[in-house]
Scaffold this motif. Structure first.
Motif, mmCIF file in Angstrom:
data_model
loop_
_atom_site.group_PDB
_atom_site.id
_atom_site.type_symbol
_atom_site.label_atom_id
_atom_site.label_comp_id
_atom_site.label_asym_id
_atom_site.label_seq_id
_atom_site.Cartn_x
_atom_site.Cartn_y
_atom_site.Cartn_z
ATOM 1 N N ALA A 1 0.815 -1.219 0.000
ATOM 2 C CA ALA A 1 0.000 0.000 0.000
ATOM 3 C C ALA A 1 0.847 1.266 0.000
ATOM 4 C CB ALA A 1 -0.946 -0.003 1.199
ATOM 5 N N ALA A 2 2.171 1.113 -0.044
ATOM 6 C CA ALA A 2 3.046 2.278 -0.143
ATOM 7 C C ALA A 2 3.610 2.402 -1.560
ATOM 8 C CB ALA A 2 4.180 2.183 0.879
ATOM 9 N N SER A 3 3.117 1.597 -2.461
ATOM 10 C CA SER A 3 3.615 1.616 -3.837
ATOM 11 C C SER A 3 3.155 2.882 -4.567
ATOM 12 C CB SER A 3 3.113 0.379 -4.586
ATOM 13 O OG SER A 3 3.546 -0.790 -3.948
ATOM 14 N N ASP A 4 3.761 3.116 -5.699
ATOM 15 C CA ASP A 4 3.530 4.366 -6.423
ATOM 16 C C ASP A 4 2.073 4.543 -6.887
ATOM 17 O OD1 ASP A 4 4.870 6.731 -7.655
ATOM 18 O OD2 ASP A 4 3.913 5.871 -9.437
ATOM 19 N N PRO A 5 1.419 5.638 -6.477
ATOM 20 C CA PRO A 5 0.004 5.856 -6.816
ATOM 21 C C PRO A 5 -0.256 6.005 -8.316
ATOM 22 C CG PRO A 5 0.726 7.382 -5.090
ATOM 23 C CD PRO A 5 1.949 6.684 -5.594
ATOM 24 N N THR A 6 0.637 6.662 -9.019
ATOM 25 C CA THR A 6 0.418 6.850 -10.464
ATOM 26 C C THR A 6 0.457 5.505 -11.182
ATOM 27 O OG1 THR A 6 1.513 8.990 -10.330
ATOM 28 C CG2 THR A 6 1.243 8.026 -12.530
ATOM 29 N N MET A 7 1.502 4.726 -10.864
ATOM 30 C CA MET A 7 1.624 3.416 -11.481
ATOM 31 C C MET A 7 0.367 2.587 -11.229
ATOM 32 S SD MET A 7 4.327 0.373 -10.535
ATOM 33 C CE MET A 7 3.739 -1.334 -10.659
ATOM 34 N N TRP A 8 -0.127 2.592 -9.984
ATOM 35 C CA TRP A 8 -1.246 1.701 -9.657
ATOM 36 C C TRP A 8 -2.589 2.218 -10.142
ATOM 37 C CZ3 TRP A 8 -0.936 -3.191 -9.185
ATOM 38 C CH2 TRP A 8 0.326 -3.717 -8.929
ATOM 39 N N ARG A 9 -2.722 3.538 -10.222
ATOM 40 C CA ARG A 9 -3.934 4.068 -10.859
ATOM 41 C C ARG A 9 -3.975 3.588 -12.310
ATOM 42 N NH1 ARG A 9 -3.292 9.891 -12.408
ATOM 43 N NH2 ARG A 9 -1.985 8.733 -13.896
ATOM 44 N N ASP A 10 -2.854 3.722 -13.003
ATOM 45 C CA ASP A 10 -2.801 3.293 -14.403
ATOM 46 C C ASP A 10 -3.101 1.802 -14.554
ATOM 47 O OD1 ASP A 10 -2.134 5.877 -14.979
ATOM 48 O OD2 ASP A 10 -0.205 5.427 -15.931
ATOM 49 N N VAL A 11 -2.542 0.985 -13.666
ATOM 50 C CA VAL A 11 -2.792 -0.466 -13.740
ATOM 51 C C VAL A 11 -4.290 -0.754 -13.596
ATOM 52 C CG1 VAL A 11 -2.460 -2.654 -12.520
ATOM 53 C CG2 VAL A 11 -0.480 -1.158 -12.962
ATOM 54 N N CYS A 12 -4.937 -0.089 -12.642
ATOM 55 C CA CYS A 12 -6.376 -0.336 -12.429
ATOM 56 C C CYS A 12 -7.202 0.095 -13.630
ATOM 57 C CB CYS A 12 -6.867 0.413 -11.198
ATOM 58 S SG CYS A 12 -6.223 -0.268 -9.675
ATOM 59 N N LEU A 13 -6.828 1.222 -14.217
ATOM 60 C CA LEU A 13 -7.583 1.700 -15.380
ATOM 61 C C LEU A 13 -7.346 0.784 -16.582
ATOM 62 C CD1 LEU A 13 -6.953 5.573 -15.037
ATOM 63 C CD2 LEU A 13 -8.943 4.259 -14.259
ATOM 64 N N HIS A 14 -6.163 0.198 -16.674
ATOM 65 C CA HIS A 14 -5.787 -0.638 -17.811
ATOM 66 C C HIS A 14 -6.345 -2.048 -17.749
ATOM 67 C CE1 HIS A 14 -2.150 0.914 -20.292
ATOM 68 N NE2 HIS A 14 -3.052 1.857 -20.146
ATOM 69 N N ASN A 15 -6.402 -2.600 -16.568
ATOM 70 C CA ASN A 15 -6.744 -4.024 -16.469
ATOM 71 C C ASN A 15 -8.067 -4.246 -15.736
ATOM 72 O OD1 ASN A 15 -6.278 -6.726 -17.005
ATOM 73 N ND2 ASN A 15 -5.097 -7.059 -15.136
ATOM 74 N N LYS A 16 -9.000 -3.371 -16.033
ATOM 75 C CA LYS A 16 -10.285 -3.337 -15.353
ATOM 76 C C LYS A 16 -10.996 -4.684 -15.327
ATOM 77 C CE LYS A 16 -14.122 -1.368 -17.163
ATOM 78 N NZ LYS A 16 -14.958 -0.242 -17.659
ATOM 79 N N ASP A 17 -11.153 -5.299 -16.487
ATOM 80 C CA ASP A 17 -12.000 -6.496 -16.554
ATOM 81 C C ASP A 17 -11.449 -7.637 -15.712
ATOM 82 O OD1 ASP A 17 -13.694 -5.113 -18.160
ATOM 83 O OD2 ASP A 17 -12.896 -5.928 -20.035
#
Ligand SMILES: NC(=O)c1ccc[n+]([C@@H]2O[C@H](COP(=O)([O-])OP(=O)(O)OC[C@H]3O[C@@H](n4cnc5c(N)ncnc54)[C@H](OP(=O)(O)O)[C@@H]3O)[C@@H](O)[C@H]2O)c1
Ligand SMILES: NC(=O)c1ccc[n+]([C@@H]2O[C@H](COP(=O)([O-])OP(=O)(O)OC[C@H]3O[C@@H](n4cnc5c(N)ncnc54)[C@H](OP(=O)(O)O)[C@@H]3O)[C@@H](O)[C@H]2O)c1
Lengths: 308, 308
Positions: free
Chosen positions: A231-247
């Motif tokens: 939960a201390a990982s990079d917010p930008t990276m993880w926002r992008d991952v969530c938007l990219h791999n939604k399904d």
């Protein structure tokens, strides 16, 4: 000395992953000349101070010009734009790859910009830490870890795939090849769901009224602190991952929630046997992960703790 | 040499926690004589081979006879039965305590058996690992960790609480005092929920059809393996904890699920700002935990990984 695998290597984005590649490449002599690009002037200067490459450019196009291998090491949300930017500079026969944590959307965003005479093979090293930036990287990050390549076209050049594989093996990794969709489903369970769950539980604890933040911090060694790393990982990276791999993420979240509802029911009804059965079944997986060399068998992750 | 804090110490249950106390007590000279009881003949013999105590008994009553301090170190489900067993042997003025991970139910189960002339003060050291048994313990386990004492009666003897506190401080711990119900609510969020979530996600991964177990294992370094440590903890201990602390656990599970539903919605609707906001907010807690000395600041928990 033997010839390096690639004469000219360009890394675009010099954060944790990019700078780890730069260090590993230098330590193992995998490239003749390393050109580093980043949008951040601060990171670029820091990379120069650390001596990570041979040339440093704010302009990604300029950096990619004439390279034999270009690797995108930016957050996945930037892949499409960077690919578009550098496309005109890519030389014939060059290999274009990336390290992004999602693959289907990266392929969709990048592929349209790739000239026909360039080999685009997306990739993802399964290695990282919770830290970011050029100082966070280290040369051994990829050792004994897997790197997944996800060629997206049936007629993809086998020789290019083999050269890229050799590059990752050169950094100490094992290489697997699979299609982008399967990659995204696998990573949704082994990486994306764990990060989301970790972010979520830390958020839940942060919101409580009856338990103070100071209590959460003081007593965190009883379990909670394990979640705070992810939960201390990079917010930008993880926002992008969530938007990219939604399904795939939504599918795994659905299964997780279903299982959690059953567990909640077992707690509510005091079903000790069901709890015991689950708590026993889950022990084996850790053992297998340790045996596969993907985890330490020291108690408590081998956290600094003197043993007598 | 100064007098030890307690002349005769009895430990009932010689697993991870009991054997860590035995080692710490010996290393720091906190007791004159240590008597060890366990229901398992194998563990008892192993404790003897390791030289953890001065006397070894299968009979807990015999072990407790004449002791100045008796600490129950069995899974919490056994506390009531063990207390009943040893009650007739407890000497006047003795202190009876425990190390169980839940407190309200332990107090409820133990209190009725405690003779009026014995000081019962329940306790819980916030320290542990995922391993069990007499070999798993080590003398420094409690150093720089908290121990929570939960006296359950308003008129409880202050001197006895102070002596027990001194004992834990002697093993390197800080001591906090709170009521059993508050303890259980705090531990539900910092320990019980994290364990349940970890068990659950490992179970979910184990059940997938589209992702193989071998893939989960190979790529676990991308996040999943962090959860497998908690999910490898002792099943008996954790079954008992769930049965004991049902209400607080269900409350925390309810909140967690609510928050997860909101997060799921943000993923579904592609709400990048909400995701970014949560992913940013959660970073601070880890920083605070590291500053409080409850966690290492080495990347990746300081897992063995050569740094260059
Ligand atoms: N972290 C991990 O554990 C891990 C593991 C495997 C794969 N990955 C993947 O690796 C990639 C990089 O992650 P990381 O952890 O190395 O991140 P990082 O440490 O934050 O580094 C990313 C770097 O890329 C730069 N950047 C962002 N957008 C750019 C653009 N349009 N052009 C040029 N540079 C740009 C960033 O600059 P700013 O600081 O100015 O934004 C930053 O210097 C991501 O795709 C991630 O999914 C990460
Ligand atoms: N593990 C942690 O991280 C941790 C942290 C803080 C507090 N605690 C608490 O500490 C207590 C002990 O946990 P642990 O991790 O030390 O467990 P452990 O390593 O499994 O040891 C428990 C020992 O108690 C024995 N035992 C069980 N029932 C008994 C009985 N009726 N009479 C005598 N001995 C009995 C067990 O024998 P068998 O093997 O035959 O069952 C075993 O040797 C639990 O209450 C737990 O909640 C644990």
């Amino acid at each position: 000395m033997s010839e390096p695998l690639f004469q000219r290597l360009t890394l675009i984005g010099i954060g944790l992953i990019g700078s780890s590649i730069a260090r590993a490449v230098k330590a193992r002599g995998l490239a003749g000349h390393v050109i580093i690009a980043d949008q951040s002037e601060v990171s670029l200067r820091r990379a120069e101070d650390l001596g990570l490459g041979d040339r440093y450019c704010l302009d990604a196009g300029e950096a990619a010009d004439g390279a034999d291998l270009v690797i995108l090491c930016t957050p996945v949300g930037a892949s499409g734009a960077v690919a578009k930017w550098i496309a005109p500079s890519l030389k014939a026969g060059a290999i274009l790859s990336d390290v992004g944590s999602t693959k289907a959307k990266v392929v969709k965003d990048v592929r349209p910009h790739v000239p026909a005479n360039v080999h685009f093979i997306a990739g993802h090293p399964i290695a990282g830490t919770e830290q970011s930036g050029p100082d966070a990287g280290f040369a051994t990050l990829f050792e004994n870890r897997w790197c997944i390549l996800t060629p997206d076209q049936a007629e993809q050049d086998a020789q290019a795939i083999e050269r890229l594989s050799a590059f990752w093996r050169g950094m100490g990794s094992n290489v697997d090849v699979m299609d982008p969709d399967h990659h995204d489903r696998v990573l949704a369970i082994v990486s994306h769901l764990p990060h989301l769950i970790a972010y979520n539980i830390v958020g839940t604890a942060d919101d409580l009224e009856t338990v103070t933040k100071s209590e959460v911090i003081k007593y965190s060694a009883s379990g909670f602190r394990d979640f705070t790393r992810l939960a201390a990982s990079d917010p930008t990276m993880w926002r992008d991952v969530c938007l990219h791999n939604k399904d795939a993420i939504l599918e795994m979240l659905g299964r997780f929630s279903e299982d959690l509802a059953a567990l909640q029911r077992a707690v509510r009804w005091g079903d000790g046997d069901q709890l015991f059965e689950l708590f026993t079944r889950t022990r084996g997986i850790r053992r297998s992960i340790i045996e596969a060399g993907q985890e330490t068998d020291a108690p408590d992750f081998g956290r600094p703790h003197k043993k007598d």
